[in-house]
Structure formats: C-alpha cells, structure tokens
Scaffold this motif. Sequence first.
Motif, PDB file in Angstrom:
ATOM      1  N   PRO A  74      -2.909   6.570  -6.415  1.00  0.00           N
ATOM      2  CA  PRO A  74      -2.719   5.605  -7.385  1.00  0.00           C
ATOM      3  C   PRO A  74      -2.970   4.215  -6.967  1.00  0.00           C
ATOM      4  N   GLY A  75      -2.362   4.135  -5.702  1.00  0.00           N
ATOM      5  CA  GLY A  75      -2.581   2.735  -5.030  1.00  0.00           C
ATOM      6  C   GLY A  75      -3.512   2.360  -4.016  1.00  0.00           C
ATOM      7  N   GLU A 128      -9.037   3.326   1.905  1.00  0.00           N
ATOM      8  CA  GLU A 128      -7.789   4.121   2.325  1.00  0.00           C
ATOM      9  C   GLU A 128      -7.967   5.447   1.938  1.00  0.00           C
ATOM     10  N   ASN A 150       7.071   1.016   0.884  1.00  0.00           N
ATOM     11  CA  ASN A 150       7.416   2.417   0.804  1.00  0.00           C
ATOM     12  C   ASN A 150       8.087   3.139   1.899  1.00  0.00           C
ATOM     13  N   GLU A 208       3.847   4.830  -6.254  1.00  0.00           N
ATOM     14  CA  GLU A 208       2.382   5.258  -5.806  1.00  0.00           C
ATOM     15  C   GLU A 208       1.534   3.984  -6.094  1.00  0.00           C
ATOM     16  N   GLY A 252       0.334   8.891  -3.557  1.00  0.00           N
ATOM     17  CA  GLY A 252      -0.188   7.678  -3.036  1.00  0.00           C
ATOM     18  C   GLY A 252      -1.586   7.133  -3.498  1.00  0.00           C
ATOM     19  N   SER A 288       0.793  -1.305   0.219  1.00  0.00           N
ATOM     20  CA  SER A 288      -0.011  -0.159   0.062  1.00  0.00           C
ATOM     21  C   SER A 288       0.868   1.281   0.030  1.00  0.00           C
ATOM     22  N   PRO A 289       0.573   2.092  -0.797  1.00  0.00           N
ATOM     23  CA  PRO A 289       1.500   3.278  -1.167  1.00  0.00           C
ATOM     24  C   PRO A 289       1.682   4.311   0.166  1.00  0.00           C
ATOM     25  N   ARG A 290       0.641   4.579   0.984  1.00  0.00           N
ATOM     26  CA  ARG A 290       0.998   5.456   1.791  1.00  0.00           C
ATOM     27  C   ARG A 290       1.189   4.955   3.160  1.00  0.00           C
TER      28      ARG A 290
END
Lengths: 352, 470
Positions: free
Chosen positions: B282-283, B288, A196, A210, B280, A189-191
């Motif tokens: 895009p993912g 979320e 990451n 991302e 972030g 998961s990007p955030r």
Amino acid sequence: MEDTTQRAGKDVTGSGGRGSEDRLTPGMRLRLAVAFVLPPRFTPDSVRYDRRYRKLDQYRFIVWFLAAPLLVYGIFVVSPFVQAFFYSMTDWTGYSSSYRFTGFENYERMWNDDKFWDATRNSLLLLVVAPVVTLALGLFFSYMLTAGGRRRSEAVAGVTGSGLYKIVYFFPQVLSLAIIAVIWARIYSPRSGALNAGLDAVGLGSWQREDWLGSSWAIWCVLIVLCWSFVGFYVVLFSAAMSSIPNEIYEAARLDGAGRSLTFFRITFPLTWETVRTGWVYMGIQALDAFALVNVMVPEHGMDVLPSYLFSKAFRDGQAGYATTIGVALFLITLVFAAVMMRIGRRDRIEM
Amino acid sequence: MTSHLNRRSLLTRSAAAGLLSVPAVSALSGCASGGGDDNSVERGETSDDNPLGVDPDAELEVVIFDGGFGDQYALDAEAIYQESYGQVAHTKTTEIQTRLQPRFVQGEPPDVVNNSGADAMDIAALTRNDQVYDLNELLDAPSLDDPNVTVRDTLMPSTVEMGQFGSEEVWRLNYAYTVYGQWYSRTALERLEVEYPRTWDEMIAVCEAAKRQGMAGWTYAGVYPYYFNFTLYPFIGKIGGGDVLKAIDNLEPNAWRHDAVRAAFEAYHELAARGYILQGSPGMTHEESQDEWNGYQALFLPNGSWVENESRRNTPDDFDMAVGPPTGLDSSDAMPFETLWTSASEPFFVPADAKNPIGGLEFLRVMLGRQSARNFTELVSSLTCVRGAADDLELPPGLASAKQAFEAAGENLLVPRLPDWYKQLNDEEVGGAVAAMMAGDIDPDEAINRCQRAADATASDDSVQKFQHV
C-alpha cells in the motif's frame, strides 16, 4: 538630502524674506506643485525662498526615491493580486485566452466543496501546530546552546560542544525542500524505509504501517518533516537574538539563585519575544504552504493542503479560474493570520 | 507512458511551490489576454506524393516528450519528413505543460505536440476552446506505404476511439500500443509448478502455493493505486460484459452497483484478506513494487506493457517476463478468458492555431508509415498503433507475450475510458477507494459506495466536461 536641505536653509536665511507671503495664492500653489515634480535645480526662486519650501523639499525627496520601487511593486505584486480577484470570477481553463465571467459562482462552489474544506482543515492544523512545535524546539535548543551550560569560569555558556551542534542543526536548511521531501518519502517507505525498520528494531513492530503517507497519518508525517527542516533556521535566529542579551542580567539572576528554566522564562524568553513573534509569522506562512512536501511525499489519493489542492485544480484539472478562487481564500487566511500575529502579544520593546 | 513524478517535474513543481506559496493568488494570474498573429502557412498543391497539400518550404515545429521513449524515433521520422518538405525544428522536454501552456495562451503553439508524461496538458480542456485540429483529415488520407489504403485502415483497434471525446472528431493520435494485464514471470510460475490461473479459484490456489514458499501472490503500486485499475476494469468487463464498463464511463447512476463490479471487488478483497498481498504494497511507488516483483517477492503485478522497458535494469536474466489477461471469475463470465484491455497510448496532437497544421498532419502520416513504426518498436520496445508493423521483428519476452495476448484476444478487447475522460475520478477517487480496500481499511461495499459517490459527484459537477461513448 542633507545637501539640498542645507542649501535651501541657507538660502532662506540669506534672503531674509521669510514670512513674506503667508496666504497660499492659486499661483503659488501651482508653482509649489510644479516644484514638487521637477528636480531641485528647476525650482523657481520664488518657491525656493518660500517658508514652505523646506517641507516640500523633504517630501519631494521621499516621493522621488520611492517612486521606482513602488512602481515595480505595483506592477509585479499588487496588480497580479488584483488580477487574481478578477480571474477568480471566471471559468478560465488556463489553456487559452478566452474565458467567461461567472461572478461568484466559483466562490459558491468552493463553499460547498468538501475537498476544499478538508484541505483547509489540514492547512490550518499545520498553521497552528507547526510553528508551536518548531519555535519551541528552536527556543529550547538555542537556549541550551547559548546559556544552557554550567561552567565555573563563565557565568553564561552553552552546553558542551555547542559550536558543533549549531552547525549540525543548520544542516537541513542547506537542502532544498524538494530534496528533503524525496529523502523523507524514502524514510516513510513501508518495506525499505528507515521508520518501519526502526520501529521493528526497538520492538515496536506492531506500530509499523504499510502506508504512512497514504493514510490519515500523512498529516503528522508531513508535520514532522516540516518541523525537522525548519528547526535549524530558528536555532540560528534565536541564538543570535539571545547572544545580544547582556551577561550581567544572567549573572544577576544566577546570584539570586535562579535555575535554568526560571532564567529562561523570566529573562531569555521576554527579551527575545520580538524575534520569536517574527519567526512565528514566517513559520506560519511556511506551514500554510507545505506544498513541496505534500506534492512530493503524499500520493494523489491522500490528503491535500490548500496549495496542493489549488495546484491540482489549476494544472491537472484545467480549472485555473476555480484554482484562483482557492488562491484568494488562501490569501485571506494568510492575511488574517499575519494580522492576528502582529496584534497579539504586542508589547513595548525592552531597551537594553 | 504513465504519469509519475520524476525528478525533473519535482524540481519544476517545487519551483512552482515557491510561486504559489506566499502570494498564492498571484501565481495563477499571469495575463490571460493577448492573441497570436495570424501568419499561418497556406495549404500547398496536393499530389499523389503530397495528398494533404503540405507547403514544401514551410517550417515544421515538433515538440517531443522526452520520457521513457526518448526522442530518437521522432528524430528519425523527422529526417524522413525533411527529405520531401521543409526544415523541422525539434524540441524535446519533460515539461510539456510548463513549456507550452504560455504559447497556447498566446495562440502561438507548435505544429505537433507529443502530449505525454506527468506534465501533459489536459486535452479535453484544449478541445473545449477549439484549440485542437481534427485529425479525421489525416485518417482519410492515403497511407504512406499503400495509396489504396487509408491511414485509418492501417491502425490497430481502439486507436481512433482513443482520440475521440464523445464526438466524431479525432483530437489526438495515440502512437504507442499498450497491453494491460497481470504481469508475471514464467520462471516464477514454473518454480511453483503451477499454470497461469484462468479462474479465481485457480488464482487463490496459485497464491496459496506461493504463500507456502514465502512468496506473495500480488504486489502493486500503492502510491499510484490506479495501477490496480489496469486489471480491475477488464476483470469487471469480463465478468459482466463490456456494457458494464461503458455504463461506468458514461457516469450512469448506479453503474458501480452492478453485480459484476461487486464480484470483482470481492475477489480482490479476498487477496488482501487472505494475506496474499506483499506486505508494504500500500505504500509503494510503482518502481518499488516493480523491484519487489523483479526480486521474486510477488507473483503478479497489475501493469501495462511499458513495464518491461521501465524495469529493464532490475529484471533478472532468467525472469522470462510475460503478461496474461486478467484472471476471470468462473465459467459464468460474460466474456472469454482471453478478453484484454488494450489501448493506444502516447498521445500526439496538432494544435488548431499551429502555423503549419498540414505539415503537422503529414508528419504524423510519416510516423504511421511502416518504416517509422518498426523503428519505434525496435528503439523503445513498445508496440505501435500501426497494424502488423512489428510482425517479423524479434521482440523481448514481455513484449512478445503482450503481442500474443493481443492476437489471442481477437475481437474481445475492452477500452475503458475513465482514465482519460475523468482522470481525477479514476486516479484519485476510484484509485483511493481501491487502495483503502486493498490496505484493509474498508470492505468492498464501502469501496463501491465511495466509487459511486465520486462518480455521482463528477456527473453533477458542471466544471467537469462530460463525454459519452459514441
């Protein structure tokens, strides 16, 4: 079996009439056939004292014992396969009992379907790379666990703490694939994901992405999870195979001055080859599947593998007929893979 | 509700994965033959109280999707039905298709199906085999509350339309009513001391103001990029008029190459290019992105009116949720700022092979009564397709704002059909193209090309059933 053959044998010698009828008359043939399908106690005496009875008794035993499992196998495995070939030539939606026979239309469509080929390419990539990586890691770890250590007192030992490692490596195997997929989706998961964040922590912030799972990286992301989740199983499997190698061979190698890697390639690997090959077929099939991982982790617009493409055609688009065609293709790929694997690298078993 | 992978369907699918894996071909080859017994219920006497002629003794079987709306509203409606007619057998499930597909194949479906969720059945595929009952009979019947008004006349705009698939037959009744748009927090806008943007220049200014405060302008569910379509389609319609969207729905050649489409794509691309999108996005899954939005990390979120209920647990008390129509481009827009995409959602249908289809129609008639509709709104805080049913109810802020936006829109309503006519094209292809553009991988031209190519491919694909606006 022993019981009946013994009795039969006794009877034959007891009667002393062996070889009384060498040519097979139609009547005798019929009686033999009847004896074949009836339980032993109903065997006519004339057959029981025939010299061909011993053979008949043997085959009768085998056939009767195999009949039930073969029947179950035929009904629940072979017949669905055969039916699948039929449904792959229909336009069945999967929702009703009506469909039209369309011949090879689905196959033609599949041949020209870019998405099918993309999915095939991904599946084949996994099929080739996943077993190599997983088995190599599995072999390496299990070698280190069983014979990688160097201690004065023993000729062959694992590295320090190998008992603990063995358990730890096996952990992923305890989780179901669906759970593994959910956990790893969080990692990517990007955030909030660990990947990451980890890249950032080690100063590789520019490597962050991302959308790991929506981009062309997805296939590698899936590959890593696939290898991670199966490596423990192979560690255990190979450890078992390696522990059956006699210590004397290792000791002899040590005396001749062989190091770790030489010992591995000259002794351990050749002696566990049979297990590795079986593991290869199994891992290849796991890689061809990869359905749970892809379906849970990868977004709908991302990459597909054959089973996930099949699934979306069957259950999202209401094209069960076409999906079955893809299933037939997947079946053929699996078959070819298994055949190739069983053929190449076949060597004589080394007796120990 | 929208379709996401929830935990339950995940487990089902992994079970299905087991089936599909090694003997992949066998998975689909469950016997497709066989037929149901024909022991259907006869139509009873019709009367003023029973205009459809339900057999009062016949049992009724109702299957409810147990998702975001739960099933209490259905239980309450069933209680009303049972006062006049036979027993109701009630089932709730999250796995509509898994549970019901075998029964459809056998020709023994239930009488009412709430066909919703990630595991819903493809209704177009069902209609192709005449497995769905035409609801026109219900729509022409007198309504529950006022015998002088037909059921049809009690419905919100687009409800009947959403049940049609290119012909006069109405195959399904979408019970909930959804308002799509740019969802935001009034508190967040107030803190920035800005007004809700009505033109794209204002949108850029608002995003810039947010960026200065370390806040992103937009976030979205990159894993389900078709969420972006919730504002993209009405934006296109607003710029170029409703016919542009109709051309897209009808899969007309070069429909995507219309100037309005290009203008909308370029405007959205500008958001990404200027760095107004939350890092972030895009993912992210829809949850979320909603969490980040609830945490004041971004101003706007393309979404539908279920979001208030869905994100209830993470919404701060001072959030003051609201929805606005998609921001327009400029004064040359073909439709006014208030133009809105609203549509009836949460489909119910009556299978043609049902034992008691007339009872099924009557059950829907009960649900469309004011009492049941108000109950639904109160229980699950969603509007219904029953006109005016929520009028004097006290609504939570987001829903109240959705109702206001709907009333302000008047006749200027847009109903894109791509999401339900061509789900694969909408979710995977258009969604994928928009996702790639918003992630900065491709430019608007390439995104439009991808959409057009995918639309052309769908148009020429014989295995996909085609529909046209009536």
